[in-house]
Design an enzyme around this catalytic site. Structure first.
Site, PDB file in Angstrom:
ATOM      1  N   ARG A 146       0.813  -1.224   0.000  1.00 59.79           N
ATOM      2  CA  ARG A 146       0.000   0.000   0.000  1.00 59.79           C
ATOM      3  C   ARG A 146       0.840   1.265   0.000  1.00 59.79           C
ATOM      4  O   ARG A 146       0.315   2.363  -0.163  1.00 59.79           O
ATOM      5  CB  ARG A 146      -0.974  -0.014   1.185  1.00 59.79           C
ATOM      6  CG  ARG A 146      -2.097  -1.040   0.978  1.00 59.79           C
ATOM      7  CD  ARG A 146      -3.014  -1.102   2.168  1.00 59.79           C
ATOM      8  NE  ARG A 146      -3.718   0.149   2.375  1.00 59.79           N
ATOM      9  CZ  ARG A 146      -4.211   0.524   3.534  1.00 59.79           C
ATOM     10  NH1 ARG A 146      -4.086  -0.252   4.594  1.00 59.79           N
ATOM     11  NH2 ARG A 146      -4.831   1.673   3.651  1.00 59.79           N
ATOM     12  N   GLN A 184      10.759 -15.512   7.123  1.00 58.70           N
ATOM     13  CA  GLN A 184       9.459 -16.178   7.090  1.00 58.70           C
ATOM     14  C   GLN A 184       9.173 -16.451   5.614  1.00 58.70           C
ATOM     15  O   GLN A 184       8.934 -15.525   4.838  1.00 58.70           O
ATOM     16  CB  GLN A 184       8.379 -15.256   7.683  1.00 58.70           C
ATOM     17  CG  GLN A 184       7.019 -15.909   7.764  1.00 58.70           C
ATOM     18  CD  GLN A 184       5.897 -14.912   8.045  1.00 58.70           C
ATOM     19  OE1 GLN A 184       6.038 -13.713   7.830  1.00 58.70           O
ATOM     20  NE2 GLN A 184       4.772 -15.423   8.523  1.00 58.70           N
ATOM     21  N   GLY A 243       0.687 -15.028   8.635  1.00 56.25           N
ATOM     22  CA  GLY A 243       0.132 -14.419   9.829  1.00 56.25           C
ATOM     23  C   GLY A 243       1.184 -14.078  10.875  1.00 56.25           C
ATOM     24  O   GLY A 243       2.319 -14.540  10.814  1.00 56.25           O
ATOM     25  N   ARG A 260      27.483  20.233   4.186  1.00 53.96           N
ATOM     26  CA  ARG A 260      27.361  18.858   3.694  1.00 53.96           C
ATOM     27  C   ARG A 260      28.298  17.933   4.468  1.00 53.96           C
ATOM     28  O   ARG A 260      29.137  18.401   5.236  1.00 53.96           O
ATOM     29  CB  ARG A 260      27.649  18.837   2.192  1.00 53.96           C
ATOM     30  CG  ARG A 260      26.522  19.519   1.392  1.00 53.96           C
ATOM     31  CD  ARG A 260      26.892  19.641  -0.065  1.00 53.96           C
ATOM     32  NE  ARG A 260      27.341  18.364  -0.599  1.00 53.96           N
ATOM     33  CZ  ARG A 260      28.108  18.241  -1.685  1.00 53.96           C
ATOM     34  NH1 ARG A 260      28.509  19.315  -2.337  1.00 53.96           N
ATOM     35  NH2 ARG A 260      28.470  17.043  -2.099  1.00 53.96           N
ATOM     36  N   LYS A 311      31.720  21.409   2.199  1.00 57.15           N
ATOM     37  CA  LYS A 311      31.703  19.938   2.125  1.00 57.15           C
ATOM     38  C   LYS A 311      33.084  19.403   2.445  1.00 57.15           C
ATOM     39  O   LYS A 311      34.077  19.920   1.924  1.00 57.15           O
ATOM     40  CB  LYS A 311      31.293  19.485   0.728  1.00 57.15           C
ATOM     41  CG  LYS A 311      31.203  17.983   0.602  1.00 57.15           C
ATOM     42  CD  LYS A 311      31.611  17.463  -0.762  1.00 57.15           C
ATOM     43  CE  LYS A 311      33.107  17.335  -0.880  1.00 57.15           C
ATOM     44  NZ  LYS A 311      33.556  16.637  -2.091  1.00 57.15           N
ATOM     45  N   TYR A 368      31.903  28.280  -2.283  1.00 52.89           N
ATOM     46  CA  TYR A 368      31.930  26.823  -2.174  1.00 52.89           C
ATOM     47  C   TYR A 368      33.290  26.417  -1.620  1.00 52.89           C
ATOM     48  O   TYR A 368      34.329  26.719  -2.216  1.00 52.89           O
ATOM     49  CB  TYR A 368      31.715  26.151  -3.537  1.00 52.89           C
ATOM     50  CG  TYR A 368      31.930  24.660  -3.459  1.00 52.89           C
ATOM     51  CD1 TYR A 368      31.125  23.877  -2.620  1.00 52.89           C
ATOM     52  CD2 TYR A 368      32.954  24.029  -4.154  1.00 52.89           C
ATOM     53  CE1 TYR A 368      31.341  22.510  -2.502  1.00 52.89           C
ATOM     54  CE2 TYR A 368      33.154  22.655  -4.043  1.00 52.89           C
ATOM     55  CZ  TYR A 368      32.352  21.914  -3.220  1.00 52.89           C
ATOM     56  OH  TYR A 368      32.558  20.569  -3.087  1.00 52.89           O
ATOM     57  N   ASN A 420      40.109  34.623   6.179  1.00 57.17           N
ATOM     58  CA  ASN A 420      38.914  35.288   5.660  1.00 57.17           C
ATOM     59  C   ASN A 420      38.720  34.877   4.205  1.00 57.17           C
ATOM     60  O   ASN A 420      39.577  35.108   3.365  1.00 57.17           O
ATOM     61  CB  ASN A 420      39.093  36.811   5.772  1.00 57.17           C
ATOM     62  CG  ASN A 420      37.777  37.522   5.552  1.00 57.17           C
ATOM     63  OD1 ASN A 420      37.114  37.305   4.524  1.00 57.17           O
ATOM     64  ND2 ASN A 420      37.378  38.349   6.487  1.00 57.17           N
ATOM     65  N   ARG A 453      45.129  37.249 -12.567  1.00 61.06           N
ATOM     66  CA  ARG A 453      43.982  37.717 -13.364  1.00 61.06           C
ATOM     67  C   ARG A 453      44.537  38.593 -14.482  1.00 61.06           C
ATOM     68  O   ARG A 453      45.701  39.024 -14.424  1.00 61.06           O
ATOM     69  CB  ARG A 453      43.020  38.526 -12.479  1.00 61.06           C
ATOM     70  CG  ARG A 453      43.644  39.791 -11.944  1.00 61.06           C
ATOM     71  CD  ARG A 453      42.755  40.522 -10.942  1.00 61.06           C
ATOM     72  NE  ARG A 453      43.388  41.758 -10.531  1.00 61.06           N
ATOM     73  CZ  ARG A 453      43.321  42.257  -9.307  1.00 61.06           C
ATOM     74  NH1 ARG A 453      42.670  41.617  -8.352  1.00 61.06           N
ATOM     75  NH2 ARG A 453      43.914  43.394  -9.029  1.00 61.06           N
TER      76      ARG A 453
HETATM   77  C1  UD1 Z   1      -2.220  -6.555  13.484  1.00 62.30           C
HETATM   78  C2  UD1 Z   1      -2.950  -7.270  14.618  1.00 62.30           C
HETATM   79  C3  UD1 Z   1      -4.113  -6.393  15.065  1.00 62.30           C
HETATM   80  C4  UD1 Z   1      -3.602  -5.053  15.499  1.00 62.30           C
HETATM   81  C5  UD1 Z   1      -2.761  -4.388  14.406  1.00 62.30           C
HETATM   82  C6  UD1 Z   1      -2.078  -3.187  14.956  1.00 62.30           C
HETATM   83  C7  UD1 Z   1      -2.762  -9.694  14.306  1.00 62.30           C
HETATM   84  C8  UD1 Z   1      -3.406 -10.899  13.790  1.00 62.30           C
HETATM   85  N1  UD1 Z   1      -3.435  -8.546  14.148  1.00 62.30           N
HETATM   86  O1  UD1 Z   1      -3.115  -6.473  12.391  1.00 62.30           O
HETATM   87  O2  UD1 Z   1      -4.797  -7.011  16.135  1.00 62.30           O
HETATM   88  O3  UD1 Z   1      -4.677  -4.208  15.868  1.00 62.30           O
HETATM   89  O4  UD1 Z   1      -1.757  -5.296  13.928  1.00 62.30           O
HETATM   90  O5  UD1 Z   1      -1.400  -2.475  13.935  1.00 62.30           O
HETATM   91  O6  UD1 Z   1      -1.666  -9.774  14.861  1.00 62.30           O
HETATM   92  N2  UD1 Z   1       3.794  -9.775   9.587  1.00 62.30           N
HETATM   93  C9  UD1 Z   1       4.756 -10.688   9.240  1.00 62.30           C
HETATM   94  N3  UD1 Z   1       4.359 -11.861   8.680  1.00 62.30           N
HETATM   95  C10 UD1 Z   1       3.059 -12.176   8.476  1.00 62.30           C
HETATM   96  C11 UD1 Z   1       2.090 -11.228   8.830  1.00 62.30           C
HETATM   97  C12 UD1 Z   1       2.496 -10.025   9.395  1.00 62.30           C
HETATM   98  O7  UD1 Z   1       5.955 -10.458   9.426  1.00 62.30           O
HETATM   99  O8  UD1 Z   1       2.796 -13.269   7.978  1.00 62.30           O
HETATM  100  C13 UD1 Z   1       4.244  -8.507  10.199  1.00 62.30           C
HETATM  101  C14 UD1 Z   1       4.010  -7.312   9.301  1.00 62.30           C
HETATM  102  O9  UD1 Z   1       5.183  -7.036   8.544  1.00 62.30           O
HETATM  103  C15 UD1 Z   1       3.749  -6.195  10.302  1.00 62.30           C
HETATM  104  C16 UD1 Z   1       3.108  -6.913  11.472  1.00 62.30           C
HETATM  105  O10 UD1 Z   1       3.461  -8.284  11.355  1.00 62.30           O
HETATM  106  O11 UD1 Z   1       4.943  -5.598  10.742  1.00 62.30           O
HETATM  107  C17 UD1 Z   1       1.587  -6.768  11.498  1.00 62.30           C
HETATM  108  O12 UD1 Z   1       1.040  -7.359  10.343  1.00 62.30           O
HETATM  109  P1  UD1 Z   1      -0.207  -6.720   9.600  1.00 62.30           P
HETATM  110  O13 UD1 Z   1      -0.550  -7.609   8.468  1.00 62.30           O
HETATM  111  O14 UD1 Z   1       0.049  -5.298   9.318  1.00 62.30           O
HETATM  112  O15 UD1 Z   1      -1.326  -6.887  10.735  1.00 62.30           O
HETATM  113  P2  UD1 Z   1      -2.659  -6.065  10.892  1.00 62.30           P
HETATM  114  O16 UD1 Z   1      -3.691  -6.630   9.992  1.00 62.30           O
HETATM  115  O17 UD1 Z   1      -2.384  -4.617  10.837  1.00 62.30           O
END
Ligand code: UD1
Ligand code: CA
Length: 454
Positions: A18, A77, A82, A318, A336, A351, A362, A425
């Site tokens: 997103r 992962q 989840g 910089r 820099k 510069y 100066n 110059r």
């Molecule tokens: C999650 C919570 C929700 C909470 C919200 C707060 C769960 C099931 N839900 O929902 O209750 O209110 O966050 O912002 O925990 N991630 C992984 N691997 C996965 C899935 C997620 O690493 O398979 C990581 C994502 O990168 C992120 C975090 O876990 O950093 C949360 O995942 P996201 O999918 O954003 O969860 P929400 O639906 O926002």
């Protein structure tokens, strides 16, 4: 080896689709550092070991983790199934045992060490799980904390919630502490029988209760737990963090008449009695010493400003700019990779790159160090007390001795000894009456112009 007091698992396997960006979500930055670096800095302050769970193929995320937290263990992962599934990707680290297991999200960068401390405190106080909750202005999308008689019963994900549960405004922030002794038993009981067919970490609450273990919620402000899914939310988090940073430096004795116009980096360091005028941007790696004044519309990055120095308005420092005490860098001056000695001045339109400038030297208006020959960069050395006349070009490599003078408008290509005068110059030619003759010849129209006769 004894078990760690605490293990913090950071979940960062998200794609961040997103954000509509080619960059993984946790590599987007706030206050000059990546989200993952920000979260890792908080996690490391929690003490103990740190494990990060990243998505497959995210080598750039792994590289950033190695850069900012070389001691953190990285787990991949392989499939996004989840939040509980993600935590278990770090099973090897969890199985080593710890008093407390903290879970935080890589996309929730505003969380503070103090809050993580409160979660750990609740576990140390006997709870098997402590969940971070907050009152959401708009709870849509969040997991809801289902309570009865002040007790936390379960967390219901938005997609699985009944209409009555959806009306709950107390939401799950995502951070959680689990007692290390029971954490794995609970995590292993989580299944994927829900609307999203995911292994929800949030199910840990109901499971712990069924095991007759204690579960508590710890509440915090919404600003601290803003999750980042979109560019707009990234900008909102930036605003919250900027406000925190400004407040921190005001409390440390910095004067800012319009702090809301000053942009800081997480690593900016300002000493007491520093004055920052409106509209100043501090990029990464800036240190400003006591009493220095940074005037409006200046942009600083990778720079050190000495005691009592003055910078700007409209100055650009910089990386590698090092100003000693009482240096003046004025309007439209860019510095820099240059050391500027105590009391030296470059007040206008210059510069100074790949250079060292001696004390009290100066640098006249419009002076340029010509540091680049199209292939390589070369150094310019300006001695103590030297005077560089306005609009001079110092063609590097070149060195100007202590106390030497450079005539205005010079192009200096060879070294100038101490206390010498160098002028490089075209010599001035004056032709008396020339302009009057020109005008006269034009008004007659026919006669030759004066230069044709010469
Ligand atoms: C999650 C919570 C929700 C909470 C919200 C707060 C769960 C099931 N839900 O929902 O209750 O209110 O966050 O912002 O925990 N991630 C992984 N691997 C996965 C899935 C997620 O690493 O398979 C990581 C994502 O990168 C992120 C975090 O876990 O950093 C949360 O995942 P996201 O999918 O954003 O969860 P929400 O639906 O926002
Ligand atoms: Ca989220």
């Amino acid at each position: 080896m004894g078990r760690d007091a605490c293990l913090t698992v950071v979940l960062a396997a998200g794609e961040g689709t997103r954000m509509r960006s080619a960059r993984p979500k946790v590599l987007h930055a706030i206050a000059g550092r990546s989200l993952i670096a920000q979260v890792l800095s908080v996690a490391s302050q929690a003490g103990g070991a740190v494990a990060v769970v990243i998505g497959p193929g995210h080598e750039d995320v792994a590289a950033e983790i190695a850069r900012v937290s070389p001691a953190a263990a990285v787990f991949v992962q392989s499939e996004r199934r989840g939040t509980a599934h993600a935590v278990l990707a770090a099973r090897e680290a969890i199985a080593r045992g710890s008093e407390a297991l903290l879970v935080v999200f890589g996309d929730t960068p505003l969380i503070t060490p103090a809050t993580l401390g409160r979660l750990r405190g609740a576990v140390a106080g006997g709870a098997a799980i402590a969940v971070l909750g907050f009152q959401a202005a708009d709870p849509a999308g969040y997991g809801r904390l289902v309570t009865a008689n002040g007790e936390l019963l379960a967390i219901r994900e938005d997609k699985d919630a009944s209409p009555a549960e959806r009306a709950i405004t107390l939401c799950n922030a995502g951070a959680m502490a689990l007692d290390g002794r029971t954490a794995l038993q609970i995590l292993d009981r989580i299944d994927d029988r829900n609307a999203k067919h995911e292994f929800y970490l949030t199910d840990a609450v109901a499971i712990a209760r069924a095991m007759r273990l204690g579960v508590v919620a710890v509440e915090t402000e919404e600003d601290e737990v803003r999750g980042i899914n979109t560019q707009a939310q990234l900008a909102e988090a930036e605003a919250v963090l900027q406000q925190r940073l400004r407040r921190r430096w005001l409390d440390a004795g910095v004067t800012m008449v319009a702090p809301e116009t000053v942009f800081l980096s997480a690593d900016t360091e300002l000493a007491k009695d520093v004055v920052v005028e409106p509209y100043v941007v501090f990029g990464r790696g800036v240190v400003v010493e006591e009493g220095a004044v940074i005037r409006s519309f200046s942009h600083l990055e990778g720079a050190r400003v000495g005691k009592g120095a003055q910078v700007g308005p409209y100055a650009r420092l910089r990386p590698g700019a090092e100003l000693a005490a009482d240096v003046h860098i004025g309007n439209f001056v860019e510095v820099k990779a240059a050391k500027i000695g105590q009391g030296a001045k470059a007040n206008h339109l210059s510069y100074i790159g790949d250079a060292s400038v001696g004390e009290r030297a100066n640098i006249g208006a419009g002076t340029i160090t010509c540091n680049y020959d199209g292939v390589a960069k070369h150094r310019t050395e300006v001695g103590a007390g030297a005077f560089i006349g306005s609009n001079s070009s110092l063609v590097a490599p070149v060195s100007i001795g202590d106390g030497a003078y450079i005539g205005s408008g010079s192009v200096i290509t060879t070294d100038v000894p101490a206390d010498a005068l160098a002028i490089g110059r075209g010599r001035q030619v004056v032709k008396d009456g020339w302009a009057a003759r020109l005008r006269k010849s034009k008004s007659r129209g026919k006669e030759k112009p004066p230069h044709a006769a010469e």
